[in-house]
Design an enzyme around this catalytic site. Structure first.
Site, PDB file in Angstrom:
ATOM      1  N   ASP A 289       0.862  -1.177   0.000  1.00  0.00           N
ATOM      2  CA  ASP A 289       0.000   0.000   0.000  1.00  0.00           C
ATOM      3  C   ASP A 289       0.901   1.230   0.000  1.00  0.00           C
ATOM      4  O   ASP A 289       2.094   1.144   0.281  1.00  0.00           O
ATOM      5  CB  ASP A 289      -0.894  -0.033   1.249  1.00  0.00           C
TER       6      ASP A 289
ATOM      7  N   ASP B 267      -1.847  -1.285   6.251  1.00  0.00           N
ATOM      8  CA  ASP B 267      -2.189  -0.890   7.618  1.00  0.00           C
ATOM      9  C   ASP B 267      -3.678  -0.639   7.815  1.00  0.00           C
ATOM     10  O   ASP B 267      -4.133  -0.448   8.933  1.00  0.00           O
ATOM     11  CB  ASP B 267      -1.413   0.378   8.019  1.00  0.00           C
TER      12      ASP B 267
END
Length: 1107
Positions: free
Chosen positions: A384, A721
Site C-alpha cells: 500500500d 495498515d
C-alpha cells in the site's frame, strides 16, 4: 508488431487462472444457545441508570463516561477484560507427540528388540543390556530436548505478542483516551472506528453507518449493520442490531457503545464451541522435514534389512545376534536423531532476533513460514502507499478554486506564478467549509486551543482539519453554528464522503458537501463555482480541471475533489427524512468547488529499502487507492518505478501511445476500473513488467491482484495498515501489517507485524528469513555429513567382514553429543557477504520458463478432465475413474516429464546438499576414519587381512578369546585383542569428531574461502566444538565409561594427526568448490539496476507557512 492471438495461446494464457472463479463455501454457522445479555432490551435511559454511567446519545462526544477511580474499582471487582485461553494440550501430551516421531519409534523398537535377544540368550548378549537401555533412553531424551525447545519457543513468541496488547478508545472523566482493552469495565463508554476490533460486548447508543464483520462469530458472510435502539429490542442478543460483540471487526463507519459484558461474560466467552483446542496444522517446513525424515528412515530400514539378510546368509551364518546389532547400528547411523530439536531451536532463536529488529512473527509456524517458504522465497511484494511507503502525515499544499492554483505553503515544487492562499479569495471559503464540516475527526479534548489538541482520525481528514484550524478564527464555533443533519461516510468502494449540515442559504436551510476522488465528485457535478456563481461544466472547464489535477498529482500529492449542493426548501424541507438504506439523499446536481491537494512525503529509508529488495530479486509493486498520477509520482521518488510507461515513452519520442509496443516498456500503471475486464493474457503481460503500479483500487481489486500473482507461481507478500488491506493480507503468502498505525483488522489478518511501522524493517525480515534458510541448510548439511563415515564401516563389517569399527552406542553419542551442540551453533551464523544473501534471487524464482511450465501443466490437467458438451465446464468424475487415471499416470510420458521438469527452485535438502554430505566430505571423513582404524590396528599387531580372517572365523576380540596368530607369527591374547579393538573404535569416533570440526567451517564456504574473519565470526561454533570436544575426551579417556561406550585411555594423541590432516583436506576441497562455483554464482547474482537511487529519502518540499 500487433497480431491476433491464436486459440492455443489464448488457452495457454488462461491456464492456471480457472480456480480463481470457483465459489468458496463460507464458514459454518455456530448454533447459539441462550446467553446472559439483556441490556439490549432496555431503553437507553434505563441502561445509563442500571450501569451507573454517564453518556449523551444526542452528542456522544460530550459524554462523561466513568471516572478513573470508579473504573479502577470496577476492574478490581470484576477482573480484567480478557478471555480464558482455549484449552491446549497438556505438557505431557506435547511430550508424547514428540516421542511419537518416526526417529524415536525406530530407536524404541530397536532397543526393545535388543532386550528380546537378551532374553533369548543372556550370556551371549550381555552387552545388549547397555545398548537396549541407551537406545530407549536416547529416544526419551531426544523427545525431551524437542519438547523443551517447543516450550521455550512458545514462551518466546508469547512474550512477543505481549509487546502489542490490544487497545481501545474510551471516554473517562469526559476525556477521550486510549487504554488497554484488558482494563475495560462495565459502564465504560467506547468509541469504535473503522479497522477496530470490538474490545468487549457493547450496547450501541450512537452510530454512523456502523458495520461489523461477525463472520468469525456467527458465520455471516456479509458485514452486519449496527445502530442504536432507543427503546430497546426484544430480539435475541445474537440478532440484536444494537449490540456489537467482543472480537468482531469494524469494517465501516463509527459508533459509540457502552460496555455491558467483559471477559468470559461476553458472548464469545459464553460459547463453548468457540474455545476449542489447537488445530495442529503443519507448516510447510514441518512437511518438508517430515518428507526428508521419512526418506532417510525408509533408506535406513531397507539397508538394515538387506544387509541383515546378507550377513546372516554369508559372513555371520547362525550368528543372528551380531547381525541384528549391526542392523540396529545401520538404523542409528542413517537417522540424524537431533535434527527436529535443532530445527526448532534455530527457528526460535531467529524469531527472537527478528523481534529485536522490530519484526514480530505471530507464531512458530509463522517463523517457519517466514524462514523457509515465504520470506526467503518471496518473489513479489505488493505494498500500500499511504502509511506504508509514506509517513501518513498529510499536509495541505495546494488548492484550486476552479480557475486558479493557490499554494497553502511555500513550496520548492510550486511554480513562481502560483498565488498565496487567502480565505478572502473566491471559492476558498467553500473549500474550507467542506474541509471542516465534511469531517469525522475527534479531539482528545476541547478545553485547550486548537493547536495543542490531539486529532484522532485518518491522515487525510487530520491534514484538512489542521489546515482549516489555522484558517478559521474559531473552529469549534464554526462546527456548532452548522450542525450535521445527515452523513454518508467514506468507503473504499464509493471513494467519496457526503455530509448535510444545517447551513441556511437563499433557497433553503440545508447545504450538502461532498469530498473524495476528484473524478467521482466531478461525475456527480453539473456546474462549477466561479466568482461565487454556478456555471455549467463545459469542455474549457474540463481542460482546466485536468491541467490542475495533473499539476497536483504529478507532484505525488493526494488530490481531493470538493463540491456542494444548496438544497432547495421545496424539495428538502426541514422535516425531510434523509436515509442511506434507500439512498434518500442528493447524489447528483452538485456544484464543483475545486481541488485540495495534500502532500504525504515518503518515509525515511523507503527508497533504499525498495532498492535493496529489487536488488534481491524481489519485485515490488504499489497497490493504492490514489490517483494513477499521484501513485506514479511517488513510485518514481522511491525506486519503485524507474523505467518508462507507454505514456512517458510517448512523450519522450513523440509517438502516439497506440504505436508503443509492450516489449519497449518495463513499467506499467493500471487503473482499478480496468481490472475487472482484464483477461488471462493481459494479466500475463502486466506481471511480465518489472515495475507495476495499480491505482484507484478497491479491496476486492487488491485481493484479485494477489490471487492472479499467486496463480503464476509468485510467493506474494502484502504490506498494509488499513481495514481495506485485510483481505489481501489474509490471502497473501506473507501478510505484513503495521503496529502503530495499523488497524486491528489488518494486524489480525497478517502473519508478521512491523513494530516500528518502518517499511525498511521489511528488508530486515527478508534478510533474516533468507539467513534462517541458509543456516538451516548449513545445519542439516553438517548434520548428515557424518552419515557416510557411520554407515560405511557398518557395511564393511558385513561385507568383508572386519571387526565393528563403530558401535551403535558411539553413533548415538555422535548424533546427540557433540554433533547436536555444534549443529545448534549455526543459528548464530551471519551471512558470508552482503551479496551472498541480498543479491541472490529468491529460492523459488518466477520467470518466463517457470510460468510457461506452470501454465502447460495447468492446461494439461484441464484437458484430461471430462468436459460438458454444452457448457464446456469440467464434469465430476466418480472415484473409480479417478483411481484408474491415477494408476495409469506413471505409465504415461507426461507423468515423468512433470516429475523431471527442470526448475530453478532451491529446496532445503537438494542434490547439492546430498552430494556434499554423502559423496564429497562424507567420503573424505570415511577415508580418514577407516585409515586411522587400520593404522591403529596395525600398530597393535593386526594387518587388514588378519582382521578379515579373525572376524570371519569368529570367537575373537573378547577377553576370553583364544590367542590369535597374526601375520608376523605373533600370538595376541584376548585382552590384547580387546584393547586393540577399543583403540580402533576410539580413533574412528575421534576421526569423525575432528573432521567434523573442520566441516563446521567448510560447510559455510559458498562464495568465500573458509578462512579468515568468516571462520571466527561465530563464537558459538567454537563453544559447541569445545563442549563437544570435552564430551568426546571424557568418554574416550575415562576408564569407568569404557564398559558402556568402549574407548581406551591408552590411545595416543599422536593418532589424532591423521583425521586432523584430513580436516585440512576438507577445507581444501571446500575451497576448490568455491573457486569452481564462483562463475555460476556470479551468473545467478541479481544484476545491477540502472538509475537506482540508493541515497536517503528526503522530504521533497520545504514547507513554510505563508500566514
Amino acid at each position: 508488431m500487433h497480431r491476433q492471438l491464436t486459440q492455443e495461446e489464448v488457452l495457454l494464457a488462461a491456464a492456471g487462472y480457472e480456480h480463481l472463479t470457483k465459489d468458496k463455501s463460507g464458514p459454518e454457522t455456530v448454533k447459539f444457545g441462550d446467553v446472559d445479555i439483556t441490556e439490549h432490551t432496555l431503553p437507553i435511559a434505563d441502561v445509563e441508570t442500571l450501569l451507573h454511567t454517564s453518556f449523551s446519545w444526542a452528542d456522544p462526544a460530550q459524554s462523561r463516561g466513568l471516572s478513573a477511580a470508579e473504573a479502577e474499582a470496577r476492574l478490581q471487582r470484576d477482573g480484567p477484560n480478557a478471555l480464558t485461553p482455549p484449552k491446549k494440550k497438556s505438557a505431557f501430551q506435547k511430550y508424547l507427540d514428540c516421542l511419537k516421531s518416526l526417529f524415536n519409534i525406530i530407536l524404541i523398537i530397536s532397543g526393545l528388540l535388543e532386550y528380546i535377544l537378551l532374553g533369548i540368550d543372556f550370556h551371549s548378549n550381555i552387552q545388549n543390556t547397555y545398548l537396549g537401555g541407551i537406545l530407549i533412553g536416547v529416544a526419551f531424551l531426544n523427545a525431551f530436548i524437542e519438547f523443551y525447545q517447543l516450550q521455550k519457543s512458545e514462551a518466546i513468541l508469547a512474550s512477543f505478542l505481549a509487546m502489542i496488547p490490544p487497545s481501545c478508545r474510551v471516554l473517562r472523566d469526559g476525556t477521550l483516551q486510549s487504554v488497554a482493552a484488558a482494563s475495560l469495565v462495565k459502564g465504560d463508554v467506547v468509541l469504535l472506528r473503522v479497522g477496530d476490533k470490538t474490545p468487549a460486548d457493547l450496547l450501541i447508543f450512537a452510530s454512523t453507518d456502523l458495520k461489523v464483520d461477525n463472520s468469525s462469530l456467527t458465520g455471516e458472510a456479509e458485514p452486519q449493520e449496527r445502530g442504536p435502539s432507543h427503546k430497546g429490542t426484544p430480539a435475541r442478543p445474537v440478532e440484536a442490531e444494537n449490540l456489537a460483540f467482543n472480537s468482531t471487526l469494524v469494517v465501516n463507519g463509527e459508533g459509540w457503545g457502552i460496555v455491558v459484558r467483559t471477559g468470559d461474560r461476553t458472548l464469545i466467552g459464553q460459547i463453548a464451541q468457540l474455545t476449542g483446542g489447537e488445530t495442529g496444522n503443519k507448516s510447510p517446513l514441518a512437511v518438508e522435514i517430515a518428507r526428508f525424515v521419512l526418506l532417510l528412515s525408509t533408506i535406513a530400514i531397507i539397508f538394515a534389512v538387506v544387509f541383515l539378510i546378507v550377513g546372516v546368509t554369508t559372513a555371520y551364518k547362525g550368528k543372528a545376534t551380531q547381525t541384528f546389532t549391526f542392523a540396529v547400528s545401520i538404523l542409528v547411523a542413517f537417522v540424524p536423531e537431533g535434527l527436529p530439536s535443532t530445527v526448532t531451536l534455530l527457528l526460535s532463536i531467529a524469531a527472537k532476533r527478528m523481534a529485536a529488529q522490530n519484526v514480530l512473527v505471530k507464531d512458530l509456524q509463522g517463523v517457519e513460514t517466514l524462514g523457509t517458504c515465504q520470506s526467503s522465497a518471496l518473489t513479489l511484494l505488493a505494498t500500500d502507499k499511504t502509511g506504508t511507503l509514506t509517513r501518513n502525515q498529510m499536509t495541505v499544499s495546494n488548492l484550486w478554486n476552479g480557475d486558479k492554483m493557490f499554494s497553502a505553503f511555500q513550496s520548492n515544487n510550486d511554480e513562481q506564478e502560483t498565488a498565496n492562499f487567502s480565505l478572502a479569495t473566491p471559492g476558498m471559503d467553500e473549500l474550507v467549509a467542506t474541509a471542516v464540516l465534511n469531517s469525522r475527526i475527534k479531539f482528545d479534548r476541547t478545553d485547550v486551543e486548537f493547536a495543542k489538541r490531539e486529532i484522532m482520525g485518518d491522515a487525510t481528514e487530520t491534514g484538512l482539519a489542521r489546515f482549516a484550524g489555522r484558517s478559521l478564527a474559531d473552529y469549534d464555533a464554526y462546527m456548532r453554528d452548522f450542525p450535521k443533519v445527515f452523513e454518508v461516510p467514506f468507503n473504499a468502494m464509493n471513494k467519496w464522503a457526503l455530509v448535510i449540515v444545517n447551513k441556511p442559504h437563499d433557497t433553503g436551510r440545508f447545504t450538502s458537501y461532498i469530498k473524495g476522488a476528484p473524478e467521482r465528485v466531478l461525475a456527480k457535478s453539473t456546474t462549477y463555482l466561479k466568482n461565487g456563481k454556478a456555471r455549467p461544466i463545459d469542455n474549457v472547464f474540463k481542460e482546466s480541471y485536468e491541467e490542475a489535477y495533473n499539476y497536483m498529482a504529478s507532484r505525488g500529492h493526494r488530490v481531493i475533489g470538493c463540491a456542494q449542493y444548496l438544497l432547495p426548501e421545496d424539495r428538502y424541507p426541514a422535516d425531510y427524512a434523509f436515509s442511506r438504506k434507500d439512498k434518500n439523499y442528493p447524489d447528483s446536481e452538485y456544484c464543483f468547488l475545486g481541488l485540495i491537494s495534500l502532500e504525504d512525503p515518503p518515509k525515511h529509508g523507503v527508497r533504499e529499502a525498495i532498492g535493496t529488495l529489487r536488488l534481491a530479486g524481489i519485485r515490488v509493486m504499489m497497490v493504492t487507492g490514489d490517483h494513477p498520477k499521484t501513485a506514479e509520482a511517488i513510485a518514481r521518488k522511491i525506486n519503485l518505478m524507474i523505467g518508462d510507461t507507454k505514456e512517458t515513452l510517448s512523450v519522450k519520442t513523440g509517438r502516439p501511445i497506440e504505436q508503443i509496443y509492450d516489449d519497449e516498456i518495463s513499467a506499467v500503471v493500471i487503473h482499478g476500473d480496468d481490472i475487472d475486464s482484464l483477461e488471462g493474457w493481459q494479466w500475463d503481460l502486466i506481471f511480465e513488467k518489472q515495475e507495476i503500479v495499480f491505482a484507484r483500487t478497491s479491496p476486492q481489486h487488491k485481493l484479485e491482484i494477489v490471487k492472479r500473482a499467486q496463480a503464476l507461481g509468485h510467493i506474494v507478500g502484502v504490506t498494509g495498515d488499513g481495514v481495506n488491506d485485510s483481505p489481501a493480507l489474509k490471502r497473501a503468502d506473507l501478510g505484513i501489517a503495521m503496529n502503530i498505525s495499523g488497524s486491528d483488522v489488518s494486524k489480525e489478518a497478517a502473519n508478521m507485524i512491523l513494530l516500528d511501522d518502518n517499511f525498511a524493517s521489511t528488508v530486515k525480515g527478508v534478510k533474516e528469513g533468507r539467513q534462517i534458510f541458509v543456516n538451516l541448510k548449513r545445519s542439516i548439511q553438517y548434520t548428515i555429513t557424518h552419515t557416510t563415515p557411520e554407515v560405511v564401516p557398518q557395511l564393511l563389517y558385513v561385507i568383508i567382514p572386519i571387526p565393528l569399527p563403530l558401535s551403535a552406542i558411539l553413533i548415538l553419542v555422535i548424533d546427540l553429543g557433540f554433533e547436536l551442540l555444534v549443529a545448534l551453533s549455526f543459528a548464530w551464523d551471519k551471512a558470508e557477504t552482503e551479496d551472498s544473501v541480498m543479491r541472490m534471487p529468491p529460492r523459488k524464482p518466477v520467470n518466463e520458463r517457470s510460468i510457461l511450465n506452470r501454465k502447460r501443466r495447468a492446461l494439461r490437467r484441464s484437458r484430461t478432465l471430462g468436459l460438458d458438451a454444452e457448457s464446456q465446464s469440467a464434469t465430476r468424475r466418480n472415484r473409480i475413474a479417478l483411481l484408474i487415471r491415477k494408476l495409469k499416470s506413471p505409465f504415461t510420458r507426461q507423468f515423468w516429464q512433470d516429475r523431471f521438469e527442470s526448475s530453478d527452485d532451491e529446496t532445503l535438502v537438494d542434490g547439492r546438499v546430498l552430494s556434499y554430505s554423502y559423496l564429497e566430505i562424507g567420503v573424505i571423513e570415511t577415508i580418514a576414519s577407516m585409515l586411522a582404524y587400520f593404522i591403529v590396528f596395525h600398530k597393535n599387531g593386526f594387518s587388514p587381512n588378519d582382521l578379515r580372517k579373525a572376524q570371519k572365523n569368529g570367537g575373537y576380540f573378547t577377553r576370553h578369546s583364544s590367542d590369535f596368530i597374526n601375520y608376523k607369527g605373533q600370538s595376541l591374547t584376548g585382552p590384547q585383542q580387546v584393547e586393540a579393538l577399543a583403540q580402533a573404535q576410539s580413533i574412528v569416533y575421534l576421526s569423525i569428531f575432528f573432521t567434523q570440526c573442520f566441516n563446521v567451517f567448510a560447510v559455510k564456504a559458498r562464495v568465500r574461502l573458509p578462512f579468515g574473519k568468516n571462520v571466527i565470526s561465530n563464537k558459538y561454533n567454537f563453544i559447541g566444538i569445545f563442549a563437544g570436544g570435552a564430551l568426546v575426551m571424557f568418554l574416550i579417556y575415562t576408564p569407568p565409561f569404557h564398559a558402556v561406550f568402549g574407548g581406551s585411555h591408552k590411545l595416543l594423541p599422536l593418532y589424532w594427526l591423521i583425521p586432523i590432516a584430513f580436516g585440512f583436506l576438507t577445507l581444501a576441497w571446500a575451497s576448490i568448490r568455491v573457486v569452481l562455483a564462483r562463475r555460476s554464482i556470479e551468473r545467478t547474482r541479481v544484476k545491477d539496476i540502472p538509475n537506482l537511487k540508493m541515497f536517503p529519502t528526503m522530504r521533497t518540499n520545504t514547507l513554510r507557512s505563508r500566514h
